[in-house]
Design a protein around this motif. Structure first.
Motif, PDB file in Angstrom:
ATOM      1  N   ILE A 440      16.323 -13.327  10.868  1.00 36.97           N
ATOM      2  CA  ILE A 440      16.573 -12.366   9.786  1.00 36.97           C
ATOM      3  C   ILE A 440      15.809 -12.766   8.529  1.00 36.97           C
ATOM      4  CG2 ILE A 440      18.345 -11.522   8.180  1.00 36.97           C
ATOM      5  CD1 ILE A 440      20.331 -11.569  10.520  1.00 36.97           C
ATOM      6  N   LEU A 441      15.832 -14.057   8.194  1.00 34.05           N
ATOM      7  CA  LEU A 441      15.186 -14.544   6.971  1.00 34.05           C
ATOM      8  C   LEU A 441      13.736 -14.949   7.200  1.00 34.05           C
ATOM      9  CD1 LEU A 441      18.120 -16.672   5.508  1.00 34.05           C
ATOM     10  CD2 LEU A 441      17.442 -14.344   4.890  1.00 34.05           C
ATOM     11  N   ILE A 471      29.584 -18.352   6.058  1.00 33.84           N
ATOM     12  CA  ILE A 471      30.185 -17.015   5.978  1.00 33.84           C
ATOM     13  C   ILE A 471      30.003 -16.286   7.296  1.00 33.84           C
ATOM     14  CG2 ILE A 471      30.007 -14.757   4.853  1.00 33.84           C
ATOM     15  CD1 ILE A 471      29.155 -16.268   2.295  1.00 33.84           C
ATOM     16  N   CYS A 472      28.796 -16.384   7.864  1.00 25.11           N
ATOM     17  CA  CYS A 472      28.472 -15.604   9.062  1.00 25.11           C
ATOM     18  C   CYS A 472      29.152 -16.148  10.319  1.00 25.11           C
ATOM     19  CB  CYS A 472      26.956 -15.555   9.256  1.00 25.11           C
ATOM     20  SG  CYS A 472      26.100 -14.623   7.960  1.00 25.11           S
ATOM     21  N   ILE A 473      29.404 -17.475  10.399  1.00 21.11           N
ATOM     22  CA  ILE A 473      30.085 -18.006  11.591  1.00 21.11           C
ATOM     23  C   ILE A 473      31.541 -17.547  11.606  1.00 21.11           C
ATOM     24  CG2 ILE A 473      30.774 -20.221  10.556  1.00 21.11           C
ATOM     25  CD1 ILE A 473      29.588 -19.620  14.184  1.00 21.11           C
ATOM     26  N   ILE A 505      25.499  -8.027   9.237  1.00 22.95           N
ATOM     27  CA  ILE A 505      24.775  -8.823   8.235  1.00 22.95           C
ATOM     28  C   ILE A 505      23.683  -7.994   7.571  1.00 22.95           C
ATOM     29  CG2 ILE A 505      23.246 -10.819   7.926  1.00 22.95           C
ATOM     30  CD1 ILE A 505      24.811 -12.174  10.226  1.00 22.95           C
ATOM     31  N   MET A 506      22.909  -7.278   8.374  1.00 23.78           N
ATOM     32  CA  MET A 506      21.789  -6.491   7.827  1.00 23.78           C
ATOM     33  C   MET A 506      22.283  -5.382   6.909  1.00 23.78           C
ATOM     34  SD  MET A 506      19.094  -7.971   8.877  1.00 23.78           S
ATOM     35  CE  MET A 506      17.827  -6.796   8.450  1.00 23.78           C
ATOM     36  N   ARG A 507      23.374  -4.738   7.291  1.00 18.20           N
ATOM     37  CA  ARG A 507      23.914  -3.664   6.442  1.00 18.20           C
ATOM     38  C   ARG A 507      24.447  -4.236   5.120  1.00 18.20           C
ATOM     39  NH1 ARG A 507      24.395   1.338   8.727  1.00 18.20           N
ATOM     40  NH2 ARG A 507      24.183   1.478  10.992  1.00 18.20           N
ATOM     41  N   ALA A 508      25.037  -5.424   5.179  1.00 16.82           N
ATOM     42  CA  ALA A 508      25.538  -6.052   3.946  1.00 16.82           C
ATOM     43  C   ALA A 508      24.377  -6.496   3.059  1.00 16.82           C
ATOM     44  CB  ALA A 508      26.430  -7.238   4.289  1.00 16.82           C
ATOM     45  N   LEU A 509      23.299  -7.018   3.670  1.00 16.15           N
ATOM     46  CA  LEU A 509      22.146  -7.476   2.890  1.00 16.15           C
ATOM     47  C   LEU A 509      21.424  -6.335   2.193  1.00 16.15           C
ATOM     48  CD1 LEU A 509      20.492 -10.206   5.186  1.00 16.15           C
ATOM     49  CD2 LEU A 509      21.710 -10.565   3.036  1.00 16.15           C
ATOM     50  N   THR A 510      21.402  -5.174   2.814  1.00 15.74           N
ATOM     51  CA  THR A 510      20.695  -4.035   2.199  1.00 15.74           C
ATOM     52  C   THR A 510      21.332  -3.603   0.881  1.00 15.74           C
ATOM     53  OG1 THR A 510      21.979  -2.491   3.569  1.00 15.74           O
ATOM     54  CG2 THR A 510      19.793  -3.114   4.369  1.00 15.74           C
ATOM     55  N   THR A 511      22.583  -3.966   0.664  1.00 19.22           N
ATOM     56  CA  THR A 511      23.248  -3.604  -0.603  1.00 19.22           C
ATOM     57  C   THR A 511      22.891  -4.572  -1.727  1.00 19.22           C
ATOM     58  OG1 THR A 511      25.243  -4.913  -0.113  1.00 19.22           O
ATOM     59  CG2 THR A 511      25.183  -2.630   0.697  1.00 19.22           C
ATOM     60  N   LYS A 512      22.107  -5.618  -1.396  1.00 16.16           N
ATOM     61  CA  LYS A 512      21.662  -6.639  -2.365  1.00 16.16           C
ATOM     62  C   LYS A 512      22.842  -7.215  -3.172  1.00 16.16           C
ATOM     63  CE  LYS A 512      17.298  -6.645  -1.462  1.00 16.16           C
ATOM     64  NZ  LYS A 512      16.224  -6.233  -2.337  1.00 16.16           N
ATOM     65  N   PRO A 513      23.812  -7.850  -2.490  1.00 14.64           N
ATOM     66  CA  PRO A 513      24.936  -8.446  -3.227  1.00 14.64           C
ATOM     67  C   PRO A 513      24.436  -9.504  -4.208  1.00 14.64           C
ATOM     68  CG  PRO A 513      24.908  -9.180  -0.929  1.00 14.64           C
ATOM     69  CD  PRO A 513      23.912  -8.098  -1.033  1.00 14.64           C
ATOM     70  N   SER A 514      25.091  -9.569  -5.341  1.00  9.14           N
ATOM     71  CA  SER A 514      24.639 -10.473  -6.405  1.00  9.14           C
ATOM     72  C   SER A 514      25.133 -11.902  -6.215  1.00  9.14           C
ATOM     73  CB  SER A 514      25.105  -9.947  -7.763  1.00  9.14           C
ATOM     74  OG  SER A 514      26.518  -9.868  -7.804  1.00  9.14           O
ATOM     75  N   SER A 515      26.083 -12.113  -5.308  1.00  5.53           N
ATOM     76  CA  SER A 515      26.607 -13.457  -5.067  1.00  5.53           C
ATOM     77  C   SER A 515      27.050 -13.570  -3.613  1.00  5.53           C
ATOM     78  CB  SER A 515      27.800 -13.741  -5.985  1.00  5.53           C
ATOM     79  OG  SER A 515      28.890 -12.895  -5.651  1.00  5.53           O
ATOM     80  N   LEU A 516      27.247 -14.793  -3.160  1.00  5.93           N
ATOM     81  CA  LEU A 516      27.714 -15.018  -1.788  1.00  5.93           C
ATOM     82  C   LEU A 516      29.125 -14.477  -1.592  1.00  5.93           C
ATOM     83  CD1 LEU A 516      26.270 -18.608  -1.424  1.00  5.93           C
ATOM     84  CD2 LEU A 516      25.635 -16.669   0.012  1.00  5.93           C
ATOM     85  N   ASP A 517      29.952 -14.539  -2.629  1.00  4.42           N
ATOM     86  CA  ASP A 517      31.303 -13.975  -2.543  1.00  4.42           C
ATOM     87  C   ASP A 517      31.250 -12.461  -2.361  1.00  4.42           C
ATOM     88  OD1 ASP A 517      32.578 -16.396  -2.733  1.00  4.42           O
ATOM     89  OD2 ASP A 517      32.833 -16.312  -4.913  1.00  4.42           O
ATOM     90  N   SER A 521      32.556 -10.190   0.725  1.00  7.63           N
ATOM     91  CA  SER A 521      33.398  -9.011   0.532  1.00  7.63           C
ATOM     92  C   SER A 521      32.822  -7.795   1.252  1.00  7.63           C
ATOM     93  CB  SER A 521      33.545  -8.740  -0.966  1.00  7.63           C
ATOM     94  OG  SER A 521      34.272  -7.570  -1.197  1.00  7.63           O
ATOM     95  N   LYS A 522      31.497  -7.647   1.205  1.00 10.33           N
ATOM     96  CA  LYS A 522      30.834  -6.524   1.894  1.00 10.33           C
ATOM     97  C   LYS A 522      31.082  -6.612   3.398  1.00 10.33           C
ATOM     98  CE  LYS A 522      28.493  -4.752  -1.701  1.00 10.33           C
ATOM     99  NZ  LYS A 522      28.667  -3.368  -2.190  1.00 10.33           N
ATOM    100  N   LEU A 523      31.030  -7.835   3.925  1.00  6.66           N
ATOM    101  CA  LEU A 523      31.236  -8.015   5.364  1.00  6.66           C
ATOM    102  C   LEU A 523      32.664  -7.673   5.775  1.00  6.66           C
ATOM    103  CD1 LEU A 523      29.297 -11.350   6.070  1.00  6.66           C
ATOM    104  CD2 LEU A 523      28.611  -9.030   6.682  1.00  6.66           C
ATOM    105  N   GLN A 524      33.615  -7.955   4.898  1.00  7.74           N
ATOM    106  CA  GLN A 524      35.014  -7.640   5.207  1.00  7.74           C
ATOM    107  C   GLN A 524      35.215  -6.139   5.390  1.00  7.74           C
ATOM    108  OE1 GLN A 524      37.165  -9.497   2.004  1.00  7.74           O
ATOM    109  NE2 GLN A 524      37.153 -11.529   2.964  1.00  7.74           N
ATOM    110  N   ASN A 525      34.397  -5.359   4.696  1.00  5.12           N
ATOM    111  CA  ASN A 525      34.489  -3.893   4.822  1.00  5.12           C
ATOM    112  C   ASN A 525      33.684  -3.359   5.996  1.00  5.12           C
ATOM    113  OD1 ASN A 525      36.080  -3.742   2.489  1.00  5.12           O
ATOM    114  ND2 ASN A 525      34.276  -3.668   1.163  1.00  5.12           N
ATOM    115  N   LEU A 526      32.959  -4.272   6.684  1.00  5.86           N
ATOM    116  CA  LEU A 526      32.149  -3.844   7.830  1.00  5.86           C
ATOM    117  C   LEU A 526      32.717  -4.452   9.113  1.00  5.86           C
ATOM    118  CD1 LEU A 526      28.542  -4.178   6.354  1.00  5.86           C
ATOM    119  CD2 LEU A 526      29.608  -2.066   7.136  1.00  5.86           C
TER     120      LEU A 526
END
Length: 744
Positions: A440-441, A471-473, A505-517, A521-526
C-alpha cells in the motif's frame, strides 16, 4: 502603435497558403510593419528583408523575437510556433546580445552592473541566448562573481546593502536559468563556489530571493552530481536548514524540504539511516507538523509533492528489513521470538529448574508457538524467511507486543483459547499484513515526479509505520471475527479477509485523516457489514441490470449519454486548465494555460507568471492553434517530449500523464496533466474534437454511472416488479369469442 489595414475589394478573400504566416514586426522608433512570412524561406533571408525595409545594415547582427513577456528568440527550430496575428520584434542577434551583456555585467559602475544583471536574468530563460552566453564562458564568469563578490563589495555592502542584495539575487537567478537548460554539466563547479552558496543559506536568511535561489542551486547540485552531493553534504547541515522551516514563507519551506529530500535521496545506503537519525534528533517531523502541515494556510501543490517525497523516502528506510530473511541460527533474532512468547504467556511459564524441565520446556514452547499462530511450531524462525516482508514483520510484532501490550495479549489469548476453529492466527496474519502495508505504501519504490499524495497522519508519530501496523492488526483481528473466517484453510480465508482489510484501509486513507487516532476512528466506521453495504451499492450497476430488456434499453440510451459526456468534456476544455512546465529540477514553477474557444474551433494558450487564482483573461493567451490544423493526439511514450533525452526521468507516473497535439508537418504542443482526471478530460475532449472515440477510464466510469442513474429513473414505476429475461409468450387464441360485446 495601432496598425490600420487598408480596406480591400469586396470579393471574398482566399485563405492564405499553409506556409504563409501574417505577422506584425516592431522596431523601436518606427511604425510596425505588416508582413507575410513564408515558412519555407530561410530565416536569415526574412530578417534581411525586414532590415532592408528599415534601411538597416549588417542584417546578420539582427534577429526576430516574440514581443510578448517571454522575449524568446525565433530560430529555425521554433519558427513553426509563429501564429497568424503574432507580434514580433526586430532586435540584436543572440550572439551580439550575449557579447554585450557579457561586457556590461563586468562594468565598474554599480548601477550599470545591476541593470545588466537584471537583463541577463531575464534573457537567460531563452535557450538560444543561453547557448550563446555559455559559449562565451558566461557560467564561469558568474561563478567567479559569486565567489569573489562578497569580499569585493564588503565595504559597499554596509552602505549599499539593498543594491548588493539585488545584484546577488539577479546573479543567482541568471545562473539558475542558464543551468536549467542542461547545456553545462554540474560537475564543473569548484568547492569555493559550493561553500559560497552554502554560506548564503545562513547569511541571507532574511533575503527571500537570495535564500530561495541558493537552496534551488544546492538541490540541483545534489540531484545532478554524485561528487557535488558529497561536497554539499560537507558544507550544509540539517541544523542549518531547520530554522528555515520554522518561518512563515511557504516557498522557502518548500525549497528547504526539497534540499533535505535531495540529500536523503542521494545518500549512500549506509549513510541514509544515519541521516534519518539526525533528522529525528533535530525533530524534523515535529517541526514540519507544527509549522507546515498544521499552519494556518493551505498547502500548495509543490509543498504537497515535497512532503510526499519525504514520506516515501522515510518509509523506504524499511526496505532493508523488509528484504532481510531471518537466520534461524542467529540467537539474537531467535530471542525476539522468545520475547513475543514471554510477553504473551509469562504467567504460564514453568520454573526452569523443575525435573524434566528441558523436555517440558520444548513441549511448552511448541504449544505456545502454535497459540501465537506460527506455521512452524518447532522453529518459528522459518516463518520469517520469505521476503518481503522478511524481518520487518517480526519488528512490527515485537513493537506491538511492547508498546500495546494489553491489546497484544488480548488478541493472542483470545484466539488461542477458541475452540470453534474461528481463531485468527496472530503470527501468520502479522506476516501477511506487513507485506500488504508495504504494498500500500510502496516501500522500496522511488518517489514519483508528479505525485502529491502525502498523508498528514504519518507526520504525527516518530514510529508511524509501526503504529500504522498496530492499528491495522487489531482491525484484521476484528474483521476476521466478523467474517467468521476459519484457520483450517488459512490461505483461502487469508485471501478473503485480506481483501476486505485492504479495502477498509484504502477507504480510510482516501479521507486523509489528520492523525492516527482519526484513522482508527475512520476504520471503526468501516466494519465488515458496512463494506458489504458499500459493495452491494456499487454492484448495482453490474449485477442488478443484466436482463435482456435492460441491456437493450442501455444500448438505446447509450448514444445520448455519450453525447452528454462529450459536451461536458468540451465545456471543461472551454474553461481551460493550468499546466506546469516541469524541468530537470522540478523546483522552479513555470505555468502555461490552455483553453478551447467557445465555438470549439481554436485552442488558445500562453505562459503565465504564476498559477492562476481565478479566470484567466482571454487577452493573456496570445498563442492560437486552429482545431482544423490538428493531425493527431498521442499519449505516453509516443509523445515527442517523452522521447527527449532524460525527459523527467521518464518514470511511469509522468508517462501516464503525458499527451501531445501534433499539427502541420512538425508542429507539436506538449502537455503533462496535473493529475489523472485532467489527463482523461483533455484526451477525451481532444479526441471528441477530432471525431474519435473517447476511450479513457473516466469516460467508462461516467458512462456506467450515468447509464445506471438513467435506467433507475426510467424503472421507478416498476419497483419491486420482477422483469423477465424474455418477453412473455403470446397466448393461444380462445376457443370462442362469446365474450366480445358488440356496442352496436
Amino acid at each position: 502603435c495601432p496598425v490600420v489595414l487598408a480596406p480591400g475589394n469586396s470579393s471574398v478573400a482566399m485563405p492564405p497558403p499553409a506556409d504563409i504566416v501574417k505577422v506584425a514586426i516592431e522596431w523601436p522608433g518606427a511604425f510596425p510593419k505588416l508582413m507575410e512570412i513564408d515558412q519555407k524561406k530561410p530565416l536569415s533571408l526574412i530578417i534581411k528583408e525586414v532590415c532592408d525595409g528599415w534601411s538597416l545594415a549588417n542584417h546578420d547582427q539582427f534577429a526576430l523575437q516574440h514581443a510578448d513577456s517571454s522575449n524568446f528568440y525565433i530560430t529555425e527550430k521554433n519558427r513553426n510556433e509563429i501564429k497568424n496575428g503574432a507580434i514580433l520584434r526586430l532586435t540584436t542577434s543572440p550572439a551580439q546580445n550575449a557579447q554585450q551583456l557579457h561586457e556590461r555585467i563586468q562594468s565598474s559602475s554599480m548601477d550599470a552592473k545591476l541593470e545588466a544583471l537584471k537583463d541577463l536574468a531575464n534573457y537567460s530563460r531563452d535557450v538560444t541566448f543561453a547557448q550563446e552566453f555559455i559559449n562565451l564562458d558566461g557560467i564561469s564568469l558568474l561563478t567567479q562573481m559569486v565567489e569573489s563578490g562578497t569580499e569585493r563589495y564588503q565595504k559597499l555592502q554596509k552602505i549599499m546593502k539593498p543594491c548588493f542584495g539585488d545584484m546577488l539575487s539577479f546573479t543567482l537567478t541568471a545562473f539558475v536559468e542558464l543551468m536549467d537548460h542542461g547545456i553545462v554539466s554540474w560537475d564543473t563547479f569548484s568547492v569555493a563556489f559550493i561553500k559560497k552558496i552554502a554560506s548564503y543559506v545562513n547569511k541571507f536568511a532574511s533575503d527571500i530571493s537570495i535564500l530561495q535561489r541558493s537552496l534551488a542551486i544546492l538541490e540541483s547540485m545534489v540531484l545532478n552530481s554524485h561528487d557535488l552531493y558529497q561536497k554539499v553534504a560537507q558544507e550544509i547541515t540539517i541544523g542549518q536548514l531547520i530554522p528555515h522551516l520554522q518561518g512563515t514563507d511557504q516557498e522557502i519551506q518548500t525549497y528547504t524540504i526539497a534540499v533535505i529530500n535531495a540529500l536523503f535521496l542521494k545518500a549512500p545506503d549506509d549513510k541514509r539511516q544515519e541521516m534519518a537519525n539526525i533528522l529525528a534528533q533535530k525533530q524534523l517531523r515535529s517541526i514540519i507538523l507544527t509549522h507546515v502541515i498544521r499552519a494556518q494556510r493551505a498547502i500548495n501543490n509543490e509543498m504537497a509533492h515535497q512532503l510526499y517525497v519525504l514520506q516515501v523516502l522515510t518509509f523506504n528506510l524499511l526496505e532493508d528489513r523488509m528484504m532481510t530473511k531471518m537466520d534461524p541460527q542467529d540467537q539474537a533474532q531467535r530471542d525476539i521470538i522468545f520475547e513475543l512468547r514471554r510477553i504473551a504467556f509469562d504467567a504460564e511459564s514453568e520454573p526452569n529448574n523443575s525435573s524434566g524441565s528441558m523436555e517440558k520446556r520444548k513441549s511448552m514452547y511448541t504449544r505456545d508457538y502454535k497459540k501465537l499462530g506460527f506455521i512452524n511450531h518447532v522453529n518459528p524462525a522459518m516463518d520469517f524467511t520469505q521476503t518481503p516482508p522478511g524481518m520487518l514483520a517480526l519488528d512490527n510484532m515485537l513493537y506491538f507486543a511492547k508498546h500495546h501490550q494489553d491489546a497484544y495479549i488480548r488478541i493472542v489469548l483470545e484466539n488461542s483459547s477458541r475452540e470453534d476453529k474461528h481463531e485468527c492466527p496472530f503470527g501468520r496474519s502479522s506476516i501477511e499484513l506487513t507485506k500488504m502495508l508495504c504494498e500500500i505504501l510502496k516501500v522500496g519504490e522511488l518517489p514519483s515526479e508528479t505525485c502529491n499524495d502525502f498523508h498528514p497522519m504519518f507526520f504525527t508519530h516518530d514510529r508511524s509505520f509501526e503504529e500504522f501496523f498496530c492499528i491495522c492488526i487489531q482491525l484484521l483481528n476484528k474483521t476476521w471475527k466478523e467474517m467468521r473466517a476459519t484457520s483450517e484453510d488459512f490461505n483461502k480465508a487469508r485471501k478473503r479477509v485480506m481483501q476486505v482489510v485492504k479495502e477498509q484501509i484504502m477507504r480510510a486513507l482516501t479521507t486523509k485523516p489528520s492523525s492516527l487516532d482519526q484513522f482508527k476512528s475512520k476504520l471503526q466506521n468501516l466494519s465488515y457489514t458496512e463494506i458489504l453495504k458499500i459493495r452491494q451499492s456499487e454492484r448495482m450497476n453490474q449485477e442488478d441490470f443484466q436482463s435482456r430488456p435492460i441491456l437493450e434499453l442501455k444500448e438505446k440510451i447509450q448514444p445520448e449519454i455519450l453525447e452528454l459526456i462529450k459536451q461536458q468534456r468540451l465545456n471543461r476544455l472551454v474553461e481551460g486548465t493550468c499546466f506546469r512546465k516541469l524541468n530537470s529540477r522540478r523546483r522552479q514553477d513555470k505555468f502555461w494555460y490552455c483553453r478551447l474557444s467557445p465555438n470549439h474551433k481554436v485552442l488558445h494558450y500562453g505562459d503565465l507568471e504564476e498559477s492562476p487564482q481565478g479566470e484567466v483573461p482571454h487577452d493573456s493567451l496570445q498563442d492560437k492553434l486552429p482545431v482544423a490544423d490538428i493531425k493527431a493526439v498521442v499519449t505516453g511514450k509516443d509523445c515527442p517530449h517523452m522521447k527527449e533525452k532524460g525527459a523527467l526521468k521518464q518514470n511511469k507516473e509522468v508517462l501516464e500523464l503525458a499527451f501531445s497535439i501534433l499539427y502541420d508537418s512538425s508542429g507539436q504542443l506538449n502537455f503533462i496533466a496535473p493529475d489523472k482526471h485532467e489527463y482523461c478530460v483533455w484526451t477525451d475532449g481532444l479526441n471528441a474534437l477530432l471525431g474519435k472515440d473517447m476511450l479513457s477510464d473516466l469516460t467508462r466510469n461516467d458512462l456506467d454511472t450515468l447509464l445506471s442513474m438513467e435506467i433507475k429513473l426510467r424503472l421507478l414505476d416498476l419497483e419491486n416488479i420482477q422483469i423477465p429475461d424474455a418477453p412473455p409468450p403470446i397466448p393461444k387464441e380462445p376457443s370462442n369469442y362469446n365474450f366480445v360485446y358488440d356496442c352496436n
